[in-house]
Design a protein around this motif. Structure first.
Motif, PDB file in Angstrom:
ATOM      1  N   UNK A 127       0.830  -1.207   0.000  1.00  0.00           N
ATOM      2  CA  UNK A 127       0.000   0.000   0.000  1.00  0.00           C
ATOM      3  C   UNK A 127       0.860   1.251   0.000  1.00  0.00           C
ATOM      4  N   UNK A 128       1.901   1.233   0.780  1.00  0.00           N
ATOM      5  CA  UNK A 128       2.814   2.375   0.880  1.00  0.00           C
ATOM      6  C   UNK A 128       3.413   2.716  -0.482  1.00  0.00           C
ATOM      7  N   UNK A 138     -15.371  -5.797   2.389  1.00  0.00           N
ATOM      8  CA  UNK A 138     -15.180  -5.518   3.816  1.00  0.00           C
ATOM      9  C   UNK A 138     -13.742  -5.085   4.102  1.00  0.00           C
ATOM     10  N   UNK A 139     -12.785  -5.802   3.522  1.00  0.00           N
ATOM     11  CA  UNK A 139     -11.382  -5.446   3.780  1.00  0.00           C
ATOM     12  C   UNK A 139     -11.012  -4.129   3.100  1.00  0.00           C
ATOM     13  N   UNK A 140     -11.583  -3.860   1.929  1.00  0.00           N
ATOM     14  CA  UNK A 140     -11.313  -2.582   1.268  1.00  0.00           C
ATOM     15  C   UNK A 140     -11.806  -1.420   2.126  1.00  0.00           C
ATOM     16  N   UNK A 141     -12.952  -1.610   2.785  1.00  0.00           N
ATOM     17  CA  UNK A 141     -13.466  -0.563   3.672  1.00  0.00           C
ATOM     18  C   UNK A 141     -12.525  -0.355   4.847  1.00  0.00           C
ATOM     19  N   UNK A 142     -11.960  -1.444   5.367  1.00  0.00           N
ATOM     20  CA  UNK A 142     -11.021  -1.324   6.489  1.00  0.00           C
ATOM     21  C   UNK A 142      -9.732  -0.624   6.067  1.00  0.00           C
ATOM     22  N   UNK A 143      -9.255  -0.957   4.876  1.00  0.00           N
ATOM     23  CA  UNK A 143      -8.052  -0.284   4.368  1.00  0.00           C
ATOM     24  C   UNK A 143      -8.307   1.209   4.215  1.00  0.00           C
ATOM     25  N   UNK A 144      -9.477   1.555   3.690  1.00  0.00           N
ATOM     26  CA  UNK A 144      -9.817   2.969   3.481  1.00  0.00           C
ATOM     27  C   UNK A 144      -9.859   3.714   4.821  1.00  0.00           C
ATOM     28  N   UNK A 173       0.409   9.031   1.787  1.00  0.00           N
ATOM     29  CA  UNK A 173      -1.029   9.080   1.523  1.00  0.00           C
ATOM     30  C   UNK A 173      -1.374   9.094   0.029  1.00  0.00           C
ATOM     31  N   UNK A 174      -0.691   9.860  -0.842  1.00  0.00           N
ATOM     32  CA  UNK A 174      -1.032   9.821  -2.272  1.00  0.00           C
ATOM     33  C   UNK A 174      -0.921   8.424  -2.875  1.00  0.00           C
ATOM     34  N   UNK A 175       0.139   7.691  -2.519  1.00  0.00           N
ATOM     35  CA  UNK A 175       0.308   6.331  -3.051  1.00  0.00           C
ATOM     36  C   UNK A 175      -0.776   5.406  -2.526  1.00  0.00           C
ATOM     37  N   UNK A 176      -1.116   5.552  -1.235  1.00  0.00           N
ATOM     38  CA  UNK A 176      -2.161   4.719  -0.639  1.00  0.00           C
ATOM     39  C   UNK A 176      -3.506   5.004  -1.307  1.00  0.00           C
ATOM     40  N   UNK A 177      -3.830   6.276  -1.489  1.00  0.00           N
ATOM     41  CA  UNK A 177      -5.104   6.639  -2.116  1.00  0.00           C
ATOM     42  C   UNK A 177      -5.174   6.130  -3.547  1.00  0.00           C
ATOM     43  N   UNK A 178      -4.059   6.176  -4.270  1.00  0.00           N
ATOM     44  CA  UNK A 178      -4.027   5.639  -5.635  1.00  0.00           C
ATOM     45  C   UNK A 178      -4.312   4.137  -5.624  1.00  0.00           C
ATOM     46  N   UNK A 179      -3.693   3.411  -4.690  1.00  0.00           N
ATOM     47  CA  UNK A 179      -3.912   1.966  -4.601  1.00  0.00           C
ATOM     48  C   UNK A 179      -5.373   1.660  -4.310  1.00  0.00           C
ATOM     49  N   UNK A 180      -5.974   2.431  -3.404  1.00  0.00           N
ATOM     50  CA  UNK A 180      -7.373   2.216  -3.049  1.00  0.00           C
ATOM     51  C   UNK A 180      -8.280   2.492  -4.247  1.00  0.00           C
ATOM     52  N   UNK A 199     -10.829  -0.012  -6.227  1.00  0.00           N
ATOM     53  CA  UNK A 199     -12.258   0.293  -6.405  1.00  0.00           C
ATOM     54  C   UNK A 199     -12.632   0.177  -7.877  1.00  0.00           C
ATOM     55  N   UNK A 200     -11.809   0.732  -8.750  1.00  0.00           N
ATOM     56  CA  UNK A 200     -12.087   0.669 -10.192  1.00  0.00           C
ATOM     57  C   UNK A 200     -12.083  -0.775 -10.698  1.00  0.00           C
TER      58      UNK A 200
END
Length: 290
Positions: free
Chosen positions: A94-95, A107-113, A152-159, A163-164
């Motif tokens: 994620x980093x 469920x896990x995607x929500x936890x990561x977010x 955070x930018x890299x994490x948000x990109x991964x998330x 999602x996509x």
């Protein structure tokens, strides 16, 4: 040998006003992600609380325990170490902008977010304390990772990528539709026509590629719109997840010739085979027509 793990969360500057529930929820999400970081075999591993430090950063030390019988010949330490290593590597992925495969359920995607994407200025640290055979200050480097605001930018990109990837893919097939030409316009900046589909009577957007733009323009104009001309659109039919026609990527558009039909063209004097209409209908109902 006992396998242990240390997770700490620094909620950031006081002015951010992180609530106690948010900080503890952050830690709980991390341990839930830890539990979903391996194979089904590793579902038999739990993590018992050993130590908690309430001073910022909030720090939890836990050790592996068996919460259900493990398969014969499988050692708790081996399975726990594998789960712990996978967890640390998932956090490290994620980093670096990569979403882990084992965390792709909704469920896990929500936890990561919640734990990483919405934590703002928080700093999350995952560490492995040394085992009994090593110095107390030693840390296993391949199982230690820190995620902070700069990540955070890299994490948000991964998330967002995850999602996509989870979005349903539209079904496509080659085909054609017929309907009444309603408009010649643009659709999201692309040349397009709008057609009232003949069977469903719904509006269907038909986008036109640049490769076919000139050819199609020669076959349809505003006069056709004003006249409500019937057209046949051929190309790629795109269906939504419910099976409805969402749009057409048009290769060609042709005006369908429509003419008035005289009664004489469809009149058949021999249709009833010389019977009166009543006799014909009676035999039709009885199934005795020759």
């Amino acid at each position: 040998m006992t396998e242990r793990l240390i997770i700490s969360v620094d909620p950031g500057p006081l002015e951010l006003g992180q609530r106690v529930q948010e900080v503890f929820g952050h830690v709980l999400d991390l341990f839930e992600l830890l539990a979903h970081s391996g194979s089904t075999e590793e579902a038999g591993v739990g993590w018992r609380l050993v130590r908690v430090s309430m001073n910022s950063p909030l720090t939890i030390e836990a050790e592996a325990i068996a919460i259900q019988p493990l398969p014969p010949g499988v050692e708790l330490a081996t399975v726990a170490r594998r789960q712990r290593t996978t967890f640390a590597r998932n956090v490290s992925a994620l980093k670096h902008g990569i979403f882990p495969e084992s965390w792709r359920s909704s469920r896990e995607m929500a936890r990561v977010r919640r734990a990483f994407g919405q934590s703002g200025r928080a700093v999350t640290s995952v560490m492995v304390p040394a085992d009994d055979n090593r110095s107390k200050s030693a840390v296993l480097k391949d199982e230690s990772v820190v995620v902070g605001p700069s990540d955070l930018p890299a994490v948000e990109k991964a998330i967002q990528d995850a999602v996509n990837d989870a979005l349903p893919r539209p079904k496509t097939q080659r085909g054609s539709i017929e309907g009444q030409l309603q408009d010649i316009t643009t659709y999201y900046g692309k040349p397009a026509i709008k057609v009232i589909e003949r069977r469903s009577r719904t509006e269907v957007w038909c986008t036109v590629s640049e490769a076919h733009r000139v050819e199609i323009a020669e076959h349809a104009n505003f006069d056709d719109v004003w006249s409500g001309r019937r057209v046949r659109v051929e190309g790629t039919l795109v269906y939504d997840e419910g099976g409805g026609l969402a749009k057409v990527i048009a290769d060609s558009v042709h005006i369908v010739a429509v003419r008035d039909v005289a009664v004489d063209e469809i009149h058949d004097p021999n249709l009833t085979q010389g019977l009166s209409s009543d006799e014909y209908l009676d035999r039709f109902r009885e199934g005795t027509l020759g």
